[in-house]
Design a protein around this motif. Structure first.
Motif, short mmCIF file in Angstrom:
data_model
loop_
_atom_site.label_atom_id
_atom_site.label_comp_id
_atom_site.label_asym_id
_atom_site.label_seq_id
_atom_site.Cartn_x
_atom_site.Cartn_y
_atom_site.Cartn_z
N GLN A 270 -23.98 -93.20 -27.62
CA GLN A 270 -23.72 -91.96 -26.89
C GLN A 270 -24.13 -90.79 -27.78
OE1 GLN A 270 -19.89 -91.78 -25.08
NE2 GLN A 270 -20.11 -89.67 -24.44
N LEU A 271 -25.03 -89.96 -27.28
CA LEU A 271 -25.55 -88.86 -28.07
C LEU A 271 -24.52 -87.74 -28.24
CD1 LEU A 271 -29.11 -88.60 -26.47
CD2 LEU A 271 -28.50 -89.68 -28.64
N ARG A 272 -24.51 -87.17 -29.43
CA ARG A 272 -23.72 -85.97 -29.69
C ARG A 272 -24.67 -84.79 -29.79
NH1 ARG A 272 -20.12 -88.52 -34.49
NH2 ARG A 272 -19.41 -90.33 -33.32
N GLU A 273 -24.15 -83.60 -30.04
CA GLU A 273 -24.99 -82.41 -30.05
C GLU A 273 -26.11 -82.49 -31.09
OE1 GLU A 273 -24.64 -77.56 -30.25
OE2 GLU A 273 -22.84 -78.75 -29.99
N THR B 10 -31.97 -83.24 -32.25
CA THR B 10 -33.06 -83.98 -32.89
C THR B 10 -34.01 -84.55 -31.85
OG1 THR B 10 -31.63 -84.56 -34.76
CG2 THR B 10 -33.60 -85.92 -34.43
N VAL B 11 -33.47 -85.17 -30.82
CA VAL B 11 -34.30 -85.75 -29.75
C VAL B 11 -35.10 -84.66 -29.04
CG1 VAL B 11 -34.26 -86.92 -27.51
CG2 VAL B 11 -32.86 -87.80 -29.39
N ASN B 12 -34.44 -83.55 -28.72
CA ASN B 12 -35.12 -82.48 -27.99
C ASN B 12 -36.24 -81.83 -28.81
OD1 ASN B 12 -33.43 -83.06 -25.85
ND2 ASN B 12 -32.01 -81.41 -26.30
N ARG B 13 -36.01 -81.66 -30.12
CA ARG B 13 -37.07 -81.15 -30.99
C ARG B 13 -38.23 -82.14 -31.06
NH1 ARG B 13 -32.89 -79.69 -34.39
NH2 ARG B 13 -33.32 -81.47 -35.73
N THR B 14 -37.89 -83.42 -31.18
CA THR B 14 -38.91 -84.46 -31.23
C THR B 14 -39.72 -84.48 -29.93
OG1 THR B 14 -37.53 -85.80 -32.70
CG2 THR B 14 -39.32 -86.94 -31.54
N GLY C 249 -23.25 -86.49 -24.82
CA GLY C 249 -22.53 -87.42 -23.96
C GLY C 249 -23.44 -88.41 -23.25
N GLN C 250 -24.73 -88.13 -23.26
CA GLN C 250 -25.69 -89.01 -22.59
C GLN C 250 -25.83 -90.31 -23.38
OE1 GLN C 250 -29.30 -86.95 -21.77
NE2 GLN C 250 -30.43 -88.78 -21.21
N LYS C 251 -25.93 -91.42 -22.68
CA LYS C 251 -26.07 -92.73 -23.32
C LYS C 251 -27.53 -93.17 -23.27
CE LYS C 251 -21.35 -94.06 -22.35
NZ LYS C 251 -20.45 -94.96 -21.65
N VAL C 252 -27.97 -93.78 -24.37
CA VAL C 252 -29.34 -94.28 -24.49
C VAL C 252 -29.31 -95.59 -25.27
CG1 VAL C 252 -30.40 -91.98 -24.42
CG2 VAL C 252 -29.78 -92.99 -26.62
#
Length: 152
Positions: free
Chosen positions: A94-97, A102-106, A119-122
């Motif tokens: 579950q992703l935290r802020e 990091t994901v959004n920059r990537t 809160g999103q799960k991956v």
């Protein structure tokens, strides 16, 4: 609301040019005001498109177009990276802020449209591979080769 359509799309073009999730038929029976409409599709926008308008007897409502900008992920039961169900047995996280940042920059570095929210799960492995510097370089080289090859 009679005859409305829902689309998931990556552009805000009107009329929508994305994936049609729902198309309400014009005329009776009229749709309920509150609905649950499943749509397993990714995109930047969810567009409510009503080119018909509505005739409520003494009041006539003009056509309506509305859209919601995402980071809403329409398909919540799938990994945003591989688009495979989160219930396939792979480890999930579950992703935290900080992880989302990091994901959004990537995603921006990769010129992708992936946007995550806390809160999103991956899938754990998908996230790790997606943000890995060597994986980013490899994927960017492959994109350059495919673009160069297409221009030859």
């Amino acid at each position: 609301m009679d005859g409305f359509k829902l689309y998931v799309t990556n552009t805000s073009t009107i009329p929508p040019d994305g994936y049609p999730c729902y198309n309400d038929m014009i005329g009776p029976p009229y749709p309920d005001i509150t609905q649950t409409i499943p749509c397993n599709q990714f995109g930047k926008y969810v567009i409510y498109y009503d080119a018909q308008g509505s005739d409520e007897g003494s009041q006539i409502y003009q056509p309506v177009v509305g859209y919601v900008t995402l980071p809403l992920m329409v398909m919540m039961d799938a990994c945003v990276f591989c688009r495979v169900s989160l219930t396939n047995g792979e480890e999930i996280t579950q992703l935290r802020e900080k992880g989302c940042n990091t994901v959004n920059r990537t995603s921006q570095t990769r010129n992708d449209t992936i946007v995550t929210t806390p809160g999103q799960k991956v899938h754990q492995k998908c996230r790790r591979d997606y943000i890995n510097a060597n994986s980013i370089k490899k994927d960017m080289r492959e994109k350059d080769v495919s673009i160069t090859g297409a221009n030859s």
